[in-house]
Design a protein around this motif. Structure first.
Motif, PDB file in Angstrom:
ATOM      1  N   ALA A  77       1.125  -1.172  -0.024  1.00  0.00           N
ATOM      2  CA  ALA A  77       0.204   0.158   0.025  1.00  0.00           C
ATOM      3  C   ALA A  77       1.284   1.783  -0.086  1.00  0.00           C
ATOM      4  N   PRO A  78       0.590   2.486  -0.506  1.00  0.00           N
ATOM      5  CA  PRO A  78       1.024   3.339  -0.496  1.00  0.00           C
ATOM      6  C   PRO A  78       1.620   3.929   0.709  1.00  0.00           C
ATOM      7  N   GLY A  79       3.007   4.106   1.571  1.00  0.00           N
ATOM      8  CA  GLY A  79       3.508   4.975   2.123  1.00  0.00           C
ATOM      9  C   GLY A  79       3.995   3.388   3.288  1.00  0.00           C
ATOM     10  N   LYS A  80       3.793   2.437   2.290  1.00  0.00           N
ATOM     11  CA  LYS A  80       3.983   1.314   3.443  1.00  0.00           C
ATOM     12  C   LYS A  80       5.857   0.971   3.699  1.00  0.00           C
ATOM     13  N   LYS A  81       6.316   0.312   3.879  1.00  0.00           N
ATOM     14  CA  LYS A  81       7.287  -0.258   3.778  1.00  0.00           C
ATOM     15  C   LYS A  81       7.877  -1.283   4.477  1.00  0.00           C
ATOM     16  N   THR A  82       8.578  -2.470   3.570  1.00  0.00           N
ATOM     17  CA  THR A  82       8.896  -3.672   4.126  1.00  0.00           C
ATOM     18  C   THR A  82       9.722  -3.882   5.327  1.00  0.00           C
ATOM     19  N   TYR A  94      17.894  -5.504   2.219  1.00  0.00           N
ATOM     20  CA  TYR A  94      16.931  -4.864   1.522  1.00  0.00           C
ATOM     21  C   TYR A  94      15.469  -4.087   2.021  1.00  0.00           C
ATOM     22  N   SER A  95      15.686  -3.325   2.211  1.00  0.00           N
ATOM     23  CA  SER A  95      13.818  -2.790   2.120  1.00  0.00           C
ATOM     24  C   SER A  95      13.287  -1.904   0.762  1.00  0.00           C
ATOM     25  N   ILE A  96      11.697  -2.577   0.738  1.00  0.00           N
ATOM     26  CA  ILE A  96      11.376  -1.433   0.096  1.00  0.00           C
ATOM     27  C   ILE A  96       9.749  -0.841   0.517  1.00  0.00           C
ATOM     28  N   GLU A  97      10.124   0.464   0.177  1.00  0.00           N
ATOM     29  CA  GLU A  97       8.693   1.138   0.762  1.00  0.00           C
ATOM     30  C   GLU A  97       8.022   2.248  -0.026  1.00  0.00           C
ATOM     31  N   THR A  98       6.205   1.722  -1.014  1.00  0.00           N
ATOM     32  CA  THR A  98       6.266   2.257  -1.929  1.00  0.00           C
ATOM     33  C   THR A  98       5.913   3.737  -1.927  1.00  0.00           C
ATOM     34  N   VAL A  99       5.867   4.526  -2.656  1.00  0.00           N
ATOM     35  CA  VAL A  99       5.751   6.192  -3.098  1.00  0.00           C
ATOM     36  C   VAL A  99       4.839   6.313  -3.739  1.00  0.00           C
ATOM     37  N   GLY A 100       4.524   7.148  -3.680  1.00  0.00           N
ATOM     38  CA  GLY A 100       3.157   8.105  -4.312  1.00  0.00           C
ATOM     39  C   GLY A 100       1.662   7.301  -3.813  1.00  0.00           C
ATOM     40  N   GLY A 101       0.998   7.723  -4.796  1.00  0.00           N
ATOM     41  CA  GLY A 101      -0.717   7.824  -4.327  1.00  0.00           C
ATOM     42  C   GLY A 101      -1.219   6.062  -4.770  1.00  0.00           C
ATOM     43  N   GLU A 102      -0.317   5.517  -5.478  1.00  0.00           N
ATOM     44  CA  GLU A 102      -1.428   3.879  -5.652  1.00  0.00           C
ATOM     45  C   GLU A 102       0.082   2.661  -5.357  1.00  0.00           C
ATOM     46  N   PRO A 103      -0.756   1.649  -4.768  1.00  0.00           N
ATOM     47  CA  PRO A 103      -0.227   0.599  -4.052  1.00  0.00           C
ATOM     48  C   PRO A 103       1.158  -0.490  -5.323  1.00  0.00           C
ATOM     49  N   SER A 104       2.020  -0.227  -4.529  1.00  0.00           N
ATOM     50  CA  SER A 104       3.826  -0.669  -5.475  1.00  0.00           C
ATOM     51  C   SER A 104       2.887  -2.374  -5.645  1.00  0.00           C
ATOM     52  N   TYR A 114       5.304  -4.479 -11.884  1.00  0.00           N
ATOM     53  CA  TYR A 114       4.301  -4.007 -12.508  1.00  0.00           C
ATOM     54  C   TYR A 114       3.493  -2.659 -12.489  1.00  0.00           C
ATOM     55  N   SER A 115       3.003  -2.079 -11.433  1.00  0.00           N
ATOM     56  CA  SER A 115       2.334  -1.338 -11.800  1.00  0.00           C
ATOM     57  C   SER A 115       2.873  -0.348 -10.276  1.00  0.00           C
ATOM     58  N   GLY A 116       2.809   1.060 -10.399  1.00  0.00           N
ATOM     59  CA  GLY A 116       3.148   1.509  -8.932  1.00  0.00           C
ATOM     60  C   GLY A 116       4.621   2.063  -9.337  1.00  0.00           C
ATOM     61  N   GLN A 117       4.895   2.598  -7.703  1.00  0.00           N
ATOM     62  CA  GLN A 117       6.514   2.945  -7.944  1.00  0.00           C
ATOM     63  C   GLN A 117       6.488   2.618  -6.434  1.00  0.00           C
ATOM     64  N   MET A 118       7.949   1.964  -6.096  1.00  0.00           N
ATOM     65  CA  MET A 118       8.756   1.738  -4.799  1.00  0.00           C
ATOM     66  C   MET A 118      10.225   2.667  -4.352  1.00  0.00           C
ATOM     67  N   LYS A 119      10.412   2.769  -3.655  1.00  0.00           N
ATOM     68  CA  LYS A 119      11.835   3.050  -3.270  1.00  0.00           C
ATOM     69  C   LYS A 119      12.393   1.512  -2.524  1.00  0.00           C
ATOM     70  N   VAL A 120      13.759   1.627  -3.634  1.00  0.00           N
ATOM     71  CA  VAL A 120      14.291   0.604  -2.933  1.00  0.00           C
ATOM     72  C   VAL A 120      15.391   0.649  -2.006  1.00  0.00           C
TER      73      VAL A 120
END
Length: 309
Positions: free
Chosen positions: A85-90, A135-145, A105-111
């Motif tokens: 989800a947007p704003g979520k981080k692993t 490593y970690s992944i964080e969704t950025v932007g307004g849609e899920p990655s 597939y879609s959205g954007q993530m900070k890796v």
């Protein structure tokens, strides 16, 4: 996974050729062999299926932002579609002895990968992390990655000391020390911006992940007419192959199945020792990420066949 499979020797020879990565570098020696094939084709064992349509996968999770669904499970790999989800981080984690990689597939993530500058991975990116590298992944932007992620089958994640591990049934996490970790090289790079480097930049496909266990190969080609059903393609000895369609339209012929048409985001699976053929179809370009273990893998072709599908 095939302990009860019964094998026979075919009545005609087949051609044995090294994996396509070797063929691209040299002209391989073509040899004839009697190759063992099962009397009954290896089955599709759940969750594996000839075709998993991304539209169906997304429909099953309509209205959800955080979800995960396993699409492929073999002796070697597990392949999941994962939505964050947007704003979520692993949590910051790593895998003990194998690389992990994914396609966005879609959205954007900070890796964020230890030893690398953080980067934003958007639609079409391929990302990989070597073994024992946090490593970690964080969704950025307004849609899920949404990503299709491939990991070692049966492996449990390890967490850096500052994290609280996610519980796993039947296991506990203890404080321990370790050394070493995997590295990047000329083939294995942190990411590939497929749209920028390949589509717009005119770059070539080829290996994205290659080590002693994993081969993930970007194969891009223009669409071609559908060959006759007697053109079987090839098969592999003792391992399955699967693909995620990264671009366009592709056709797959898998032994015992009707012709499959797949589009961007779809997952296609061929069990071990089943003949299979994968080709771009229709107008424009088609791209698939082909995933197998143990490069350079043996490809068995029909004796006398002119193609190398």
């Amino acid at each position: 996974m095939r302990a009860n499979t019964v094998f026979s020797l075919p009545v005609v020879a087949v051609l044995a050729v090294l994996g396509t990565e070797a063929a691209a570098q040299t002209s391989p020696t073509v040899l004839h062999a009697w190759a063992p094939v099962p009397l009954k084709p290896a089955p599709f064992v759940r969750p594996n299926a000839p075709l998993k349509k991304i539209a169906d996968i997304l429909a099953r999770h309509a209205g959800q932002s955080d979800w995960s669904e396993t699409e492929v499970l073999t002796r070697d790999f597990i392949g999941d579609y994962v939505s964050l989800a947007p704003g979520k981080k692993t949590k910051t984690l790593f895998w003990a002895d194998d690389r992990v990689f994914w396609w966005v597939y879609s959205g954007q993530m900070k890796v964020t990968i230890q030893g690398q500058e953080p980067f934003i991975a958007g639609k079409g990116f391929l990302v990989q992390v070597p073994y024992r590298v946090p490593y970690s992944i964080e969704t950025v932007g307004g849609e899920p990655s949404v990503r299709f992620e491939v990991r070692p089958a049966g492996a449990i994640p390890n967490y850096v000391a500052s994290e609280t591990p996610t519980p796993v049934k039947g296991f506990k996490f203890i404080d321990a020390v370790y050394t070493g970790g995997g590295k990047y090289d000329e083939v294995n790079r942190p990411y590939l911006d497929f749209e920028k480097t390949i589509v717009q930049g005119g770059g070539k496909g080829g290996g994205f992940v290659k080590d002693d266990h994993t081969w993930a190969n970007v194969i891009r080609a223009p669409g071609v007419p559908t060959p006759a059903p007697t053109s079987l393609g090839h098969f592999h000895e003792n391992f399955a192959e699967f693909w995620v369609v990264m671009e366009g339209k592709l056709e797959f012929l898998i032994e015992g199945e009707p012709l499959i048409t797949a589009h961007t985001g779809d997952i296609v699976f061929a069990p071990e020792e089943r003949w299979h053929r994968a080709l771009s179809a229709g107008e424009g370009m088609g791209t698939r990420l082909a995933i197998t273990p143990r490069p350079p893998s043996l490809h068995y072709y029909q004796a006398g066949a002119s193609g190398r599908d």
